[in-house]
Motif scaffolding. Structure first.
Motif, PDB file in Angstrom:
ATOM      1  N   LEU A 123       0.839  -1.190   0.000  1.00 26.57           N
ATOM      2  CA  LEU A 123       0.000   0.000   0.000  1.00 26.57           C
ATOM      3  C   LEU A 123       0.879   1.246   0.000  1.00 26.57           C
ATOM      4  CD1 LEU A 123      -2.903  -0.484  -0.157  1.00 26.57           C
ATOM      5  CD2 LEU A 123      -2.997  -0.757   2.310  1.00 26.57           C
ATOM      6  N   HIS A 124       1.891   1.231   0.834  1.00 27.39           N
ATOM      7  CA  HIS A 124       2.785   2.386   0.929  1.00 27.39           C
ATOM      8  C   HIS A 124       3.512   2.653  -0.379  1.00 27.39           C
ATOM      9  CE1 HIS A 124       2.552   3.720   5.031  1.00 27.39           C
ATOM     10  NE2 HIS A 124       2.568   2.473   5.460  1.00 27.39           N
ATOM     11  N   TYR A 125       3.821   1.605  -1.098  1.00 31.53           N
ATOM     12  CA  TYR A 125       4.544   1.810  -2.343  1.00 31.53           C
ATOM     13  C   TYR A 125       3.607   1.863  -3.537  1.00 31.53           C
ATOM     14  CZ  TYR A 125       9.042   1.799  -0.124  1.00 31.53           C
ATOM     15  OH  TYR A 125      10.111   2.152   0.646  1.00 31.53           O
ATOM     16  N   ARG A 126       2.333   2.020  -3.275  1.00 33.92           N
ATOM     17  CA  ARG A 126       1.335   2.176  -4.331  1.00 33.92           C
ATOM     18  C   ARG A 126       1.487   1.096  -5.396  1.00 33.92           C
ATOM     19  NH1 ARG A 126      -0.022   4.926  -0.830  1.00 33.92           N
ATOM     20  NH2 ARG A 126      -0.881   7.035  -0.901  1.00 33.92           N
ATOM     21  N   ILE A 146      -7.532  -3.380  -2.294  1.00 32.30           N
ATOM     22  CA  ILE A 146      -8.468  -3.266  -3.408  1.00 32.30           C
ATOM     23  C   ILE A 146      -9.081  -1.878  -3.444  1.00 32.30           C
ATOM     24  CG2 ILE A 146     -10.664  -4.108  -4.286  1.00 32.30           C
ATOM     25  CD1 ILE A 146      -9.795  -6.886  -3.267  1.00 32.30           C
ATOM     26  N   LYS A 147      -9.424  -1.367  -2.258  1.00 24.68           N
ATOM     27  CA  LYS A 147     -10.003  -0.025  -2.199  1.00 24.68           C
ATOM     28  C   LYS A 147      -9.026   1.011  -2.713  1.00 24.68           C
ATOM     29  CE  LYS A 147     -13.625  -0.169   1.168  1.00 24.68           C
ATOM     30  NZ  LYS A 147     -13.545  -0.925   2.429  1.00 24.68           N
ATOM     31  N   ALA A 148      -7.750   0.766  -2.500  1.00 25.99           N
ATOM     32  CA  ALA A 148      -6.733   1.719  -2.962  1.00 25.99           C
ATOM     33  C   ALA A 148      -6.478   1.558  -4.456  1.00 25.99           C
ATOM     34  CB  ALA A 148      -5.453   1.535  -2.167  1.00 25.99           C
ATOM     35  N   GLY A 149      -7.275   0.715  -5.106  1.00 20.28           N
ATOM     36  CA  GLY A 149      -7.154   0.589  -6.555  1.00 20.28           C
ATOM     37  C   GLY A 149      -6.155  -0.462  -6.993  1.00 20.28           C
TER      38      GLY A 149
ATOM     39  N   SER B   8     -14.320   8.581  -3.929  1.00 17.31           N
ATOM     40  CA  SER B   8     -14.012   7.158  -3.752  1.00 17.31           C
ATOM     41  C   SER B   8     -13.670   6.574  -5.117  1.00 17.31           C
ATOM     42  CB  SER B   8     -15.205   6.430  -3.145  1.00 17.31           C
ATOM     43  OG  SER B   8     -16.091   6.022  -4.151  1.00 17.31           O
ATOM     44  N   LYS B   9     -13.088   7.395  -5.955  1.00 22.40           N
ATOM     45  CA  LYS B   9     -12.753   7.013  -7.325  1.00 22.40           C
ATOM     46  C   LYS B   9     -11.681   5.932  -7.352  1.00 22.40           C
ATOM     47  CE  LYS B   9     -15.095   8.758 -10.569  1.00 22.40           C
ATOM     48  NZ  LYS B   9     -15.691   7.699 -11.367  1.00 22.40           N
ATOM     49  N   SER B  10     -11.633   5.145  -6.280  1.00 22.04           N
ATOM     50  CA  SER B  10     -10.618   4.114  -6.136  1.00 22.04           C
ATOM     51  C   SER B  10      -9.222   4.713  -6.252  1.00 22.04           C
ATOM     52  CB  SER B  10     -10.825   2.989  -7.154  1.00 22.04           C
ATOM     53  OG  SER B  10      -9.951   3.081  -8.239  1.00 22.04           O
ATOM     54  N   ALA B  12      -6.232   6.352  -3.987  1.00 23.96           N
ATOM     55  CA  ALA B  12      -5.848   6.324  -2.585  1.00 23.96           C
ATOM     56  C   ALA B  12      -5.895   7.733  -1.993  1.00 23.96           C
ATOM     57  CB  ALA B  12      -4.456   5.744  -2.445  1.00 23.96           C
ATOM     58  N   ALA B  13      -6.161   7.811  -0.705  1.00 26.04           N
ATOM     59  CA  ALA B  13      -6.215   9.108  -0.021  1.00 26.04           C
ATOM     60  C   ALA B  13      -4.826   9.735   0.008  1.00 26.04           C
ATOM     61  CB  ALA B  13      -6.731   8.920   1.388  1.00 26.04           C
ATOM     62  N   ASN B  55      -8.180   5.675   5.505  1.00 21.80           N
ATOM     63  CA  ASN B  55      -7.289   4.582   5.118  1.00 21.80           C
ATOM     64  C   ASN B  55      -6.065   5.146   4.384  1.00 21.80           C
ATOM     65  OD1 ASN B  55      -6.883   1.886   3.080  1.00 21.80           O
ATOM     66  ND2 ASN B  55      -7.254   1.585   5.245  1.00 21.80           N
ATOM     67  N   TYR B  56      -5.479   6.146   5.034  1.00 19.41           N
ATOM     68  CA  TYR B  56      -4.348   6.838   4.414  1.00 19.41           C
ATOM     69  C   TYR B  56      -3.021   6.119   4.659  1.00 19.41           C
ATOM     70  CZ  TYR B  56      -0.625  10.275   3.870  1.00 19.41           C
ATOM     71  OH  TYR B  56       0.534  10.903   3.509  1.00 19.41           O
ATOM     72  N   HIS B  57      -2.197   6.063   3.650  1.00 18.81           N
ATOM     73  CA  HIS B  57      -0.846   5.508   3.774  1.00 18.81           C
ATOM     74  C   HIS B  57       0.124   6.438   3.063  1.00 18.81           C
ATOM     75  CE1 HIS B  57      -2.188   1.478   5.116  1.00 18.81           C
ATOM     76  NE2 HIS B  57      -3.281   1.838   4.463  1.00 18.81           N
ATOM     77  N   ASN B  59       2.679   7.868   0.805  1.00 17.56           N
ATOM     78  CA  ASN B  59       3.127   7.359  -0.499  1.00 17.56           C
ATOM     79  C   ASN B  59       4.650   7.375  -0.558  1.00 17.56           C
ATOM     80  OD1 ASN B  59       3.873   7.035  -3.147  1.00 17.56           O
ATOM     81  ND2 ASN B  59       2.038   8.021  -3.942  1.00 17.56           N
TER      82      ASN B  59
END
Lengths: 374, 374
Positions: A123-126, A146-149, B8-10, B12-13, B55-57, B59
């Motif tokens: 997640l951190h590294y997208r 999944i939510k993060a795309g 929520s366009k998938s 990430a925050a 749900n922030y991470h 980047n």
DNA sequence: CTGAAAGCGCTTACAG
DNA sequence: CTGAAAGCGCTTACAG
């Protein structure tokens, strides 16, 4: 010998540096290094020359900020000291690289929480995708990804999570063939040597083997060790071969188990394989073909799995969880159906292929039927 | 069940999203997730709550643009289907992860140009370091990496490149011990089974083994196969054991070679090891301890190598090539000396440790001297 | 085809 | 401790 002037502060050259030297805009530089972009030959050449001189390389980290394709792909792997995992890792890294992906490997140790941590890193590294070949990440982490795309691909570890991609082997057919091997070799009584680890692929192999043995009316005993390693096979042999009566055939749930079983059977119990009893393995690790084992086994379709993975990565099909899809809306039934079909297609392609060797008594017909594939 | 509003366009925050929700500046968000930064408990808590909700991470791709520590590390590996490489890969990925590094593995196939391509990738991804455990990248690529501010670490592959970090095993001592093993076992004539691949570590082992054998006045024959795999060991056995006279001891340059040699010797030439002849391997791969081989060998210090790597990564010592250094200038002699010392220290730490097993005739004294290490 | 500008998400001085 | 601003390097509409 002559040192070039300028900021040699050991900082890599940027597109701006190149633009300056070439006397063009930074957009022009960007376009030169973008595949379909329109640049005149003249500009492109000036840019290329400047880039060459400054040793410029597009920064994919920065590019990944806006382009999904240059984002990394995460591979959750464990047991990096075991042959099966190595073969899969090898196939996956080759294929992903050939597809232009940067793959970051996350070593998921035995610690059950580490799969979750790994997904967190992804997640951190997208990551564009997370590929799980080992470990069982907690459901909520998978949902976060999944939510993060991100795409999530599970290899040989079926569970009921929604919206994740599964790649699975058709164990039903392989296990049926396994039983058939034993039957052809004249075995009446069998032992299944498995493990109590209970991973999805282990359970699947067990289930289908048991079913097939029952269908054939064979007497089946099940023995489970702690893991699926060489040592577990040794322990199995010690335990099972000390019993007053032995079975005709022993199906070892992995090749590693089979190697341990064969070694102990041969060196400590003076068993002659396949004349005294038949042994079958699973995975086709390199050692299975070594002279001391010469194990009849099933090869996992490593390359096919890897190809499946890149297929999934490259289809930009809207994420299944994108409920408010604004394409022509389909009925729930249709969606369901489509997914179903896709899953079935996929499954039908990935077969474990038998590798006939000398640990099962052979008959001419089976030898023909299962010619060595390559 | 209730869906949160907003984009929520998938996607990430981002820190901006969090700042908005928490009612603080984006700097505050950034500080909350930076280790030594000063934020009031109150702000931090607001930020943390908002981050949780979204749900922030952080980047790391973006962070890597300005922070070197969160840039990836590249690992050039090959032969991912071979045990030695797996063990090293396992140790390295574990250690690097524990150190908070993201490691991207690049599978360097047999193709000789691929090491260069891999380094090119490392450049594109602004790797903090490139670790070469296989392959021989062209010198100019290595220089490019170093110029771009990257550290280059070569494992067990000495060459004369400037400014790269080397991690090496002290083969001199290990090879001396190897010869000693044979002497203790009463061997007078030896064969060295090596490969014509000519990689640095192979050459080093050869050289030191030859020297030690000469010092001990033993008669030594050298045989070289194409590679260092199981099949090469088999071929060696076929070739060498067909000769009218056999030697007393056979030193196989890798365990894989030893396994092939032993299998063919045992099953095709009916040789009894160690009574008819002695065999020694190198690497201590898992199979070396399997009952069919039970091979006396030398363990590579996998974990020590991995620790060395992270040590090098974490010392922010100015790159050696930074010629116009503005620290107190030292004389060339001093610099040289310092580098030398460092190299010697490093080398002295990494010893291959002998693993005594049953493929060399034992005497009580050697058994004691080389107790199993763990 | 080309450039100026806004955007991707972060960090890091710089004032307050 | 905090925020506004500039910077890290890229891409991608938007005008010309």
């Amino acid at each position: 010998m002559r040192k070039p002037k300028g900021p040699s502060k050991s900082r890599a050259a940027s597109a701006a540096d190149v633009a300056r030297l070439a006397g063009v805009s930074r957009s022009a530089v960007s376009r030169t290094f973008t595949d379909g972009a329109s640049v005149s030959t003249k500009t492109r050449e000036k840019v290329l020359a400047a880039a060459e001189e400054l040793n410029y390389h597009v920064n994919h980290l920065a590019r990944g900020l806006s382009q999904e394709k240059s984002r990394p792909v995460c591979l959750l792997a464990a047991n990096l000291d075991k042959p099966y995992h190595n073969l899969l890792l090898d196939a996956l890294t080759r294929q992903l690289q050939a597809d232009g992906r940067m793959v970051m490997v996350i070593n998921v140790s035995a610690d059950p929480t580490s799969a979750g941590e790994a997904l967190n890193r992804a997640l951190h590294y997208r990551a564009a995708a997370s590929i799980v070949m080992s470990g069982t990440p907690p459901e909520e982490m998978v949902q976060s990804c999944i939510k993060a795309g991100q795409k999530v691909i599970l290899i040989n570890r079926h569970n009921d999570l929604q919206d994740v991609h599964h790649i699975q082997i058709d164990y039903a057919q392989a296990m049926q063939e396994a039983v058939e091997f034993f039957v052809q070799a004249g075995c009446q009584t069998l032992t299944l040597i498995s493990s109590s680890k209970g991973t999805p692929s282990l359970l699947a192999r067990e289930r289908f083997f048991i079913r097939s043995a029952q269908e054939r009316g064979l007497q089946l005993t099940i023995w489970r060790g702690e893991n699926t390693n060489y040592e577990d096979g040794q322990l199995a042999a010690t335990t099972l071969l000390s019993k007053p009566t032995r079975d005709d055939g022993y199906f070892c749930i992995t090749d590693l188990v089979a190697c341990g079983f064969i070694d102990t059977a041969t060196h400590e119990y003076d068993v002659d394989i396949p004349n005294d009893l038949c042994v079958l393995g699973f995975d086709d690790i390199p050692q299975a073909s070594w002279k001391s084992y010469n194990l009849t086994t099933f090869a996992q379709p490593y390359n096919a799995i890897a190809e499946r993975v890149t297929d999934i990565l490259n289809c930009d099909q809207v994420n299944l969880n994108d409920q408010e899809s604004n394409e022509e809306p389909s009925t729930d039934a249709e969606r369901q159906n489509h997914t179903q079909t896709e899953k079935r297609d996929l499954r039908s392609k990935l077969q474990a292929t038998p590798k006939w060797r000398d640990t099962v008594r052979s008959t001419e017909s089976t030898l023909e039927q299962y010619a060595e594939v390559d």
